[in-house]
Design a protein around this motif. Structure first.
Motif, PDB file in Angstrom:
ATOM      1  N   ARG A  53       3.100 -33.886   3.203  1.00  0.00           N
ATOM      2  CA  ARG A  53       2.745 -33.056   1.890  1.00  0.00           C
ATOM      3  C   ARG A  53       4.720 -32.471   1.672  1.00  0.00           C
ATOM      4  NH1 ARG A  53       1.603 -32.041  -2.378  1.00  0.00           N
ATOM      5  NH2 ARG A  53       1.014 -29.958  -2.925  1.00  0.00           N
ATOM      6  N   VAL A  54       5.480 -32.472   2.509  1.00  0.00           N
ATOM      7  CA  VAL A  54       6.597 -31.937   2.209  1.00  0.00           C
ATOM      8  C   VAL A  54       7.509 -33.138   1.265  1.00  0.00           C
ATOM      9  CG1 VAL A  54       9.123 -31.669   2.842  1.00  0.00           C
ATOM     10  CG2 VAL A  54       7.322 -30.461   3.871  1.00  0.00           C
ATOM     11  N   ILE A  55       7.341 -34.412   1.628  1.00  0.00           N
ATOM     12  CA  ILE A  55       7.966 -35.422   0.813  1.00  0.00           C
ATOM     13  C   ILE A  55       7.088 -35.573  -0.538  1.00  0.00           C
ATOM     14  CG2 ILE A  55       7.993 -38.073   0.943  1.00  0.00           C
ATOM     15  CD1 ILE A  55       8.178 -38.057   3.709  1.00  0.00           C
ATOM     16  N   GLN A  56       5.910 -35.072  -0.414  1.00  0.00           N
ATOM     17  CA  GLN A  56       5.141 -35.102  -1.804  1.00  0.00           C
ATOM     18  C   GLN A  56       5.764 -34.217  -2.725  1.00  0.00           C
ATOM     19  OE1 GLN A  56       0.974 -34.688  -1.081  1.00  0.00           O
ATOM     20  NE2 GLN A  56       0.506 -35.107  -3.517  1.00  0.00           N
ATOM     21  N   ILE A  57       5.895 -33.067  -2.116  1.00  0.00           N
ATOM     22  CA  ILE A  57       6.306 -31.946  -3.184  1.00  0.00           C
ATOM     23  C   ILE A  57       7.789 -32.339  -3.638  1.00  0.00           C
ATOM     24  CG2 ILE A  57       7.113 -29.467  -2.898  1.00  0.00           C
ATOM     25  CD1 ILE A  57       4.782 -28.836  -1.054  1.00  0.00           C
ATOM     26  N   LEU A  58       8.658 -32.789  -2.781  1.00  0.00           N
ATOM     27  CA  LEU A  58       9.883 -33.155  -3.193  1.00  0.00           C
ATOM     28  C   LEU A  58      10.045 -34.170  -4.191  1.00  0.00           C
ATOM     29  CD1 LEU A  58      11.612 -33.350   0.336  1.00  0.00           C
ATOM     30  CD2 LEU A  58      12.085 -31.590  -1.366  1.00  0.00           C
ATOM     31  N   PRO A  66      14.247 -33.113 -13.095  1.00  0.00           N
ATOM     32  CA  PRO A  66      15.078 -34.146 -12.735  1.00  0.00           C
ATOM     33  C   PRO A  66      16.573 -33.640 -12.414  1.00  0.00           C
ATOM     34  CG  PRO A  66      14.465 -34.504 -14.772  1.00  0.00           C
ATOM     35  CD  PRO A  66      13.486 -33.242 -14.490  1.00  0.00           C
ATOM     36  N   LEU A  67      16.649 -32.466 -13.091  1.00  0.00           N
ATOM     37  CA  LEU A  67      18.178 -31.948 -12.945  1.00  0.00           C
ATOM     38  C   LEU A  67      18.352 -30.861 -11.594  1.00  0.00           C
ATOM     39  CD1 LEU A  67      18.958 -31.144 -16.828  1.00  0.00           C
ATOM     40  CD2 LEU A  67      19.671 -33.236 -15.394  1.00  0.00           C
ATOM     41  N   THR A  68      17.513 -30.690 -10.970  1.00  0.00           N
ATOM     42  CA  THR A  68      17.435 -29.813  -9.791  1.00  0.00           C
ATOM     43  C   THR A  68      18.230 -30.695  -8.734  1.00  0.00           C
ATOM     44  OG1 THR A  68      15.289 -28.858 -10.237  1.00  0.00           O
ATOM     45  CG2 THR A  68      16.131 -28.664  -7.945  1.00  0.00           C
ATOM     46  N   PRO A  69      19.288 -30.071  -8.520  1.00  0.00           N
ATOM     47  CA  PRO A  69      20.287 -30.681  -7.214  1.00  0.00           C
ATOM     48  C   PRO A  69      19.647 -30.437  -5.809  1.00  0.00           C
ATOM     49  CG  PRO A  69      21.108 -28.377  -7.767  1.00  0.00           C
ATOM     50  CD  PRO A  69      20.000 -28.631  -8.654  1.00  0.00           C
ATOM     51  N   PHE A  70      19.836 -31.575  -5.315  1.00  0.00           N
ATOM     52  CA  PHE A  70      19.291 -31.897  -3.732  1.00  0.00           C
ATOM     53  C   PHE A  70      20.612 -31.854  -2.872  1.00  0.00           C
ATOM     54  CE2 PHE A  70      15.247 -32.436  -5.712  1.00  0.00           C
ATOM     55  CZ  PHE A  70      14.256 -32.709  -4.543  1.00  0.00           C
ATOM     56  N   GLU A  71      20.913 -30.808  -2.017  1.00  0.00           N
ATOM     57  CA  GLU A  71      22.212 -30.869  -1.281  1.00  0.00           C
ATOM     58  C   GLU A  71      21.861 -31.817  -0.158  1.00  0.00           C
ATOM     59  OE1 GLU A  71      22.380 -27.457   2.034  1.00  0.00           O
ATOM     60  OE2 GLU A  71      22.247 -26.695   0.026  1.00  0.00           O
ATOM     61  N   ARG A  72      22.700 -32.816   0.089  1.00  0.00           N
ATOM     62  CA  ARG A  72      22.357 -33.666   1.298  1.00  0.00           C
ATOM     63  C   ARG A  72      22.925 -32.976   2.560  1.00  0.00           C
ATOM     64  NH1 ARG A  72      19.120 -36.722  -0.770  1.00  0.00           N
ATOM     65  NH2 ARG A  72      19.815 -37.749  -2.474  1.00  0.00           N
ATOM     66  N   ARG A 101      13.929 -20.172  -6.917  1.00  0.00           N
ATOM     67  CA  ARG A 101      14.977 -20.239  -5.676  1.00  0.00           C
ATOM     68  C   ARG A 101      15.318 -21.481  -5.077  1.00  0.00           C
ATOM     69  NH1 ARG A 101      13.469 -16.089  -1.223  1.00  0.00           N
ATOM     70  NH2 ARG A 101      15.803 -16.807  -0.355  1.00  0.00           N
ATOM     71  N   ARG A 102      14.665 -22.617  -5.746  1.00  0.00           N
ATOM     72  CA  ARG A 102      14.625 -23.586  -5.076  1.00  0.00           C
ATOM     73  C   ARG A 102      14.702 -24.122  -3.629  1.00  0.00           C
ATOM     74  NH1 ARG A 102      19.068 -24.578  -9.644  1.00  0.00           N
ATOM     75  NH2 ARG A 102      17.960 -25.194 -11.418  1.00  0.00           N
ATOM     76  N   LEU A 103      13.427 -23.358  -3.162  1.00  0.00           N
ATOM     77  CA  LEU A 103      13.133 -23.522  -1.642  1.00  0.00           C
ATOM     78  C   LEU A 103      11.985 -24.019  -1.483  1.00  0.00           C
ATOM     79  CD1 LEU A 103      14.728 -20.052  -0.671  1.00  0.00           C
ATOM     80  CD2 LEU A 103      15.665 -22.259  -0.276  1.00  0.00           C
ATOM     81  N   ILE A 104      11.571 -24.585  -0.354  1.00  0.00           N
ATOM     82  CA  ILE A 104       9.994 -24.769   0.119  1.00  0.00           C
ATOM     83  C   ILE A 104       9.659 -23.664   1.131  1.00  0.00           C
ATOM     84  CG2 ILE A 104       8.871 -26.455   1.316  1.00  0.00           C
ATOM     85  CD1 ILE A 104       9.914 -28.566  -0.212  1.00  0.00           C
ATOM     86  N   GLU A 105       8.702 -23.253   0.637  1.00  0.00           N
ATOM     87  CA  GLU A 105       7.961 -22.162   1.673  1.00  0.00           C
ATOM     88  C   GLU A 105       6.936 -22.666   2.578  1.00  0.00           C
ATOM     89  OE1 GLU A 105       5.132 -18.292   1.520  1.00  0.00           O
ATOM     90  OE2 GLU A 105       6.741 -18.540   0.044  1.00  0.00           O
ATOM     91  N   ILE A 106       7.203 -22.789   3.874  1.00  0.00           N
ATOM     92  CA  ILE A 106       6.055 -23.292   4.899  1.00  0.00           C
ATOM     93  C   ILE A 106       5.629 -22.276   5.851  1.00  0.00           C
ATOM     94  CG2 ILE A 106       5.749 -24.846   6.669  1.00  0.00           C
ATOM     95  CD1 ILE A 106       8.150 -26.456   5.674  1.00  0.00           C
TER      96      ILE A 106
END
Length: 182
Positions: A53-58, A66-72, A101-106
């Motif tokens: 589900r986390v992968i699906q949300i990402l 598409p312009l949202t940055p994903f820090e490595r 906030r560009r965060l995933i809440e679990i």
């Protein structure tokens, strides 16, 4: 008595790991910030579903923003931190994307007695007695968490090529081979 919400906003470390040998493993998720460490136990299927589900949300975030940055983030291959004191056993898991906030809440809520008796879809209940572990993690960290979770789940017993069931070190009685040991 109301539920406690154990909040990690954001968590310094959020990992999944196991204790025990394949076939007898207990799965744990640990969240840490500074000096506070919380460990919760859950089922292998819950870990697998959470990672999926986390992968699906990402993927959804990447396609809609598409312009949202994903820090490595470097992969975390360190073992679970000790002592591993189980705070509670997870019953219900909820996920959300906090877009501002560009965060995933679990959210992981402790298992309730009523969950043993019901097969219906459950929701996080903040009014109940069960504690909740709420963790917020950046998108890159969520991706690293999901990859590690899939590796941990896949590190169990090898599946039987005939029936798909797990093979113990001593083999197993395969139903597709009419009960012969494989």
């Amino acid at each position: 008595m109301s539920s406690r919400i154990l909040l990690f906003d954001p968590a310094d470390r959020f990992v999944v790991g196991t204790v025990g040998v394949p076939g007898e493993r207990t799965f744990y998720i640990q969240a840490r910030d500074r000096s506070r460490l919380v460990s919760v136990s859950l089922e292998k299927a819950q870990v697998s579903a959470l990672a999926d589900r986390v992968i699906q949300i990402l993927r959804e975030v990447r396609s809609s923003e598409p312009l949202t940055p994903f820090e490595r983030v470097a992969s975390d291959d360190q073992p679970l931190e000790t002592p591993i004191d189980e705070e509670f056993r997870v019953g219900v898991i909820g996920l959300a994307y906090v877009s501002d906030r560009r965060l995933i809440e679990i959210d992981m809520q402790a298992i309730a007695e009523s969950q043993f008796e019901s097969d219906e879809l459950m929701e996080i209940d903040t009014d109940g007695d069960q504690d909740i572990l709420r963790v917020l993690i950046p998108l890159g960290y969520a991706e690293s968490f999901a990859k590690r979770a899939n590796i941990v789940v896949g590190a169990g017993r090898v599946p039987c090529p005939f029936c798909g069931g797990p093979i113990d070190p001593a083999g197993h009685l395969c139903p597709r081979a009419n009960g012969y040991r494989r």
